[in-house]
Structure formats: C-alpha cells, structure tokens
Design a protein around this motif. Structure first.
Motif, PDB file in Angstrom:
ATOM      1  N   ALA A  25      64.897 -13.667 -68.607  1.00 51.72           N
ATOM      2  CA  ALA A  25      63.979 -12.710 -68.624  1.00 51.72           C
ATOM      3  C   ALA A  25      62.733 -13.035 -67.731  1.00 51.72           C
ATOM      4  O   ALA A  25      62.619 -11.873 -66.897  1.00 51.72           O
ATOM      5  N   GLY A  26      62.417 -13.981 -67.818  1.00 51.45           N
ATOM      6  CA  GLY A  26      61.326 -14.626 -66.890  1.00 51.45           C
ATOM      7  C   GLY A  26      61.650 -14.753 -65.573  1.00 51.45           C
ATOM      8  O   GLY A  26      60.891 -14.473 -64.636  1.00 51.45           O
ATOM      9  N   ALA A  27      62.943 -15.264 -65.353  1.00 52.54           N
ATOM     10  CA  ALA A  27      63.587 -15.347 -64.156  1.00 52.54           C
ATOM     11  C   ALA A  27      63.466 -13.795 -63.281  1.00 52.54           C
ATOM     12  O   ALA A  27      63.158 -13.825 -62.220  1.00 52.54           O
ATOM     13  N   GLY A  28      63.988 -12.978 -64.118  1.00 49.13           N
ATOM     14  CA  GLY A  28      64.359 -11.669 -63.421  1.00 49.13           C
ATOM     15  C   GLY A  28      63.100 -11.055 -63.129  1.00 49.13           C
ATOM     16  O   GLY A  28      62.534 -10.213 -62.161  1.00 49.13           O
ATOM     17  N   ALA A  29      61.903 -11.032 -64.211  1.00 51.01           N
ATOM     18  CA  ALA A  29      60.651 -10.477 -63.917  1.00 51.01           C
ATOM     19  C   ALA A  29      59.912 -11.285 -63.084  1.00 51.01           C
ATOM     20  O   ALA A  29      59.102 -10.328 -62.029  1.00 51.01           O
ATOM     21  N   GLY A  30      60.098 -12.385 -62.871  1.00 51.51           N
ATOM     22  CA  GLY A  30      59.201 -13.237 -61.946  1.00 51.51           C
ATOM     23  C   GLY A  30      59.626 -13.294 -60.489  1.00 51.51           C
ATOM     24  O   GLY A  30      58.840 -13.042 -59.697  1.00 51.51           O
ATOM     25  N   ALA A  31      61.004 -13.247 -60.422  1.00 49.86           N
ATOM     26  CA  ALA A  31      61.538 -13.040 -59.020  1.00 49.86           C
ATOM     27  C   ALA A  31      61.134 -11.809 -58.358  1.00 49.86           C
ATOM     28  O   ALA A  31      60.815 -11.617 -57.393  1.00 49.86           O
ATOM     29  N   LEU A  32      61.155 -10.665 -59.420  1.00 46.37           N
ATOM     30  CA  LEU A  32      60.873  -9.393 -58.789  1.00 46.37           C
ATOM     31  C   LEU A  32      59.503  -9.371 -58.424  1.00 46.37           C
ATOM     32  O   LEU A  32      59.157  -8.741 -57.289  1.00 46.37           O
ATOM     33  N   ALA A  33      58.561  -9.689 -59.287  1.00 47.94           N
ATOM     34  CA  ALA A  33      57.324  -9.796 -58.926  1.00 47.94           C
ATOM     35  C   ALA A  33      56.954 -10.467 -57.656  1.00 47.94           C
ATOM     36  O   ALA A  33      56.029 -10.252 -56.762  1.00 47.94           O
ATOM     37  N   LEU A  34      57.520 -11.594 -57.624  1.00 51.37           N
ATOM     38  CA  LEU A  34      57.183 -12.527 -56.495  1.00 51.37           C
ATOM     39  C   LEU A  34      57.963 -11.869 -55.074  1.00 51.37           C
ATOM     40  O   LEU A  34      57.490 -12.118 -53.869  1.00 51.37           O
ATOM     41  N   VAL A  35      59.044 -11.267 -55.302  1.00 51.80           N
ATOM     42  CA  VAL A  35      59.537 -10.791 -53.949  1.00 51.80           C
ATOM     43  C   VAL A  35      58.836  -9.577 -53.598  1.00 51.80           C
ATOM     44  O   VAL A  35      58.552  -9.467 -52.413  1.00 51.80           O
ATOM     45  N   ALA A  36      58.260  -8.753 -54.459  1.00 48.72           N
ATOM     46  CA  ALA A  36      57.601  -7.794 -54.246  1.00 48.72           C
ATOM     47  C   ALA A  36      56.182  -8.087 -53.585  1.00 48.72           C
ATOM     48  O   ALA A  36      55.768  -7.423 -52.524  1.00 48.72           O
ATOM     49  N   LEU A  37      55.522  -9.066 -54.115  1.00 49.33           N
ATOM     50  CA  LEU A  37      54.301  -9.689 -53.609  1.00 49.33           C
ATOM     51  C   LEU A  37      54.362 -10.243 -52.148  1.00 49.33           C
ATOM     52  O   LEU A  37      53.678  -9.887 -51.483  1.00 49.33           O
ATOM     53  N   LEU A  38      55.447 -10.876 -51.867  1.00 49.58           N
ATOM     54  CA  LEU A  38      55.760 -11.391 -50.679  1.00 49.58           C
ATOM     55  C   LEU A  38      56.114 -10.336 -49.578  1.00 49.58           C
ATOM     56  O   LEU A  38      55.687 -10.236 -48.501  1.00 49.58           O
ATOM     57  N   ASN A  39      56.899  -9.199 -49.814  1.00 52.61           N
ATOM     58  CA  ASN A  39      57.300  -8.135 -49.221  1.00 52.61           C
ATOM     59  C   ASN A  39      56.008  -7.593 -48.998  1.00 52.61           C
ATOM     60  O   ASN A  39      55.673  -7.032 -47.627  1.00 52.61           O
ATOM     61  N   THR A  40      55.029  -7.185 -49.792  1.00 50.78           N
ATOM     62  CA  THR A  40      53.872  -6.494 -49.247  1.00 50.78           C
ATOM     63  C   THR A  40      52.926  -7.467 -48.500  1.00 50.78           C
ATOM     64  O   THR A  40      52.394  -6.636 -47.602  1.00 50.78           O
ATOM     65  N   VAL A  41      52.683  -8.746 -48.876  1.00 49.77           N
ATOM     66  CA  VAL A  41      51.626  -9.314 -48.182  1.00 49.77           C
ATOM     67  C   VAL A  41      52.519  -9.940 -46.646  1.00 49.77           C
ATOM     68  O   VAL A  41      51.672  -9.886 -45.848  1.00 49.77           O
ATOM     69  N   VAL A  42      53.380 -10.523 -46.768  1.00 51.12           N
ATOM     70  CA  VAL A  42      54.034 -11.387 -45.490  1.00 51.12           C
ATOM     71  C   VAL A  42      55.003 -10.203 -44.744  1.00 51.12           C
ATOM     72  O   VAL A  42      55.222 -10.272 -43.666  1.00 51.12           O
ATOM     73  N   GLY A  43      55.883  -9.399 -45.542  1.00 53.77           N
ATOM     74  CA  GLY A  43      56.858  -8.549 -44.976  1.00 53.77           C
ATOM     75  C   GLY A  43      58.331  -9.139 -45.344  1.00 53.77           C
ATOM     76  O   GLY A  43      58.295 -10.226 -45.665  1.00 53.77           O
ATOM     77  N   PRO A  44      59.213  -8.445 -45.267  1.00 50.98           N
ATOM     78  CA  PRO A  44      60.559  -8.595 -45.723  1.00 50.98           C
ATOM     79  C   PRO A  44      61.310  -9.518 -44.891  1.00 50.98           C
ATOM     80  O   PRO A  44      62.608  -9.932 -45.230  1.00 50.98           O
ATOM     81  N   GLY A  72      72.136 -19.204 -64.668  1.00 47.41           N
ATOM     82  CA  GLY A  72      71.788 -17.782 -64.768  1.00 47.41           C
ATOM     83  C   GLY A  72      70.445 -17.678 -64.240  1.00 47.41           C
ATOM     84  O   GLY A  72      70.235 -16.598 -63.527  1.00 47.41           O
ATOM     85  N   THR A  73      69.672 -18.480 -64.221  1.00 46.29           N
ATOM     86  CA  THR A  73      68.247 -18.513 -63.494  1.00 46.29           C
ATOM     87  C   THR A  73      68.323 -18.437 -62.179  1.00 46.29           C
ATOM     88  O   THR A  73      67.817 -17.861 -61.582  1.00 46.29           O
ATOM     89  N   ALA A  74      69.224 -19.440 -61.616  1.00 50.12           N
ATOM     90  CA  ALA A  74      69.465 -19.758 -60.389  1.00 50.12           C
ATOM     91  C   ALA A  74      70.071 -18.265 -59.717  1.00 50.12           C
ATOM     92  O   ALA A  74      69.733 -17.769 -58.422  1.00 50.12           O
ATOM     93  N   PHE A  75      70.954 -17.714 -60.505  1.00 47.32           N
ATOM     94  CA  PHE A  75      71.572 -16.399 -59.944  1.00 47.32           C
ATOM     95  C   PHE A  75      70.889 -15.205 -60.167  1.00 47.32           C
ATOM     96  O   PHE A  75      70.552 -14.525 -58.879  1.00 47.32           O
TER      97      PHE A  75
END
Length: 142
Positions: A25-44, A72-75
């Motif tokens: 759950a931490g991997a899913g939520a953390g990855a979602l948050a980090l990718v969204a932050l990176l896409n917003t700040v740096v771009g996709p 599972g975490t890596a996936f």
C-alpha cells in the motif's frame, strides 16, 4: 582487582518487519504521489529521474519490509513508472530493452534496503547480547 561491567538489559527482540500488504500500500500510494509530483514539477518526459526517485522509495520501503515483499514493491513502483512517467501517460507498455532493466533496478533497490535493515538489526541484537552492550574481547581473560 574487581572490574564492574554493566550487564545488558537482557535480550530484546529484533523488530518485526511491517506486514507485506502495508508495504505494498505504501509502494502504491508513494509511487503515485511521487510520479504525480515529478510530472507536475519537472514534466513527464524525464523517466530516468522518475526511476531514480522510485528506486529510492523502493529502498526506503525495503528497510521495513520482508524479503517476500520485494517483488511486489518493485512491480508496483514499475507500474506507476511505466504508466504515468513515460509518455503517453496512462498506457502500460512493455519494451523489453527498457522495462526489464527498470524492473531489475527497482527490485535491486528494494532488496538492498531489506538486506541493509536485516544487517543493522542483527548487529544491534548481537551488541545487546554482549555484556555492557559492547563486543566481547576474545583475548581478555575473566
């Protein structure tokens, strides 16, 4: 001459790893948050930066997880990397020359984090078992 040495407070258990579903759950939520932050700040269009950030997340999650949680975490981290950090966003693809090394990198980061945590806990448990919390000196006689 009598030397006083404080005895340890007794055997203390090694901390139990976090349950695998919570790590995932931490991997899913953390990855979602980090990718969204990176896409917003740096771009996709910066998948290498996203891979680096998600590898750090995977290693941090590995610090509190069991070895069985690593695949599972890596996936989960790879799913968000592939689905949202690589254009076109929202489309999962498999490009073997790119995705296999990315998945291996995320798995390696998770396993390194888990192994590091196990070593630190084992060393701390060993030190707690020795009198005075220090390693015994094998050349010293009682």
């Amino acid at each position: 001459m009598i030397e006083w040495e404080p005895l340890g407070t007794g055997a203390q258990p090694v901390p139990q790893p976090v349950a695998t579903p919570l790590v995932w759950a931490g991997a899913g939520a953390g990855a979602l948050a980090l990718v969204a932050l990176l896409n917003t700040v740096v771009g996709p269009d910066r998948p290498q930066l996203a891979l680096t950030v998600l590898s750090v997340l995977a290693a941090l999650l590995g610090l509190c997880a069991r070895f069985t949680a690593a695949p599972g975490t890596a996936f989960l981290c790879w799913l968000f990397l592939n689905g949202f950090a690589v254009p076109p966003a929202g489309v999962l693809t498999w490009t073997g020359h790119r995705d296999a090394p990315w998945l291996a990198c995320l798995l390696t980061a998770t396993l390194i984090g888990t192994a590091l945590a196990r070593l630190v806990h084992a060393r701390a448990a060993y030190r707690r078992m020795a009198p005075g919390g220090a390693r015994p000196d094998p050349g010293r006689s009682p």
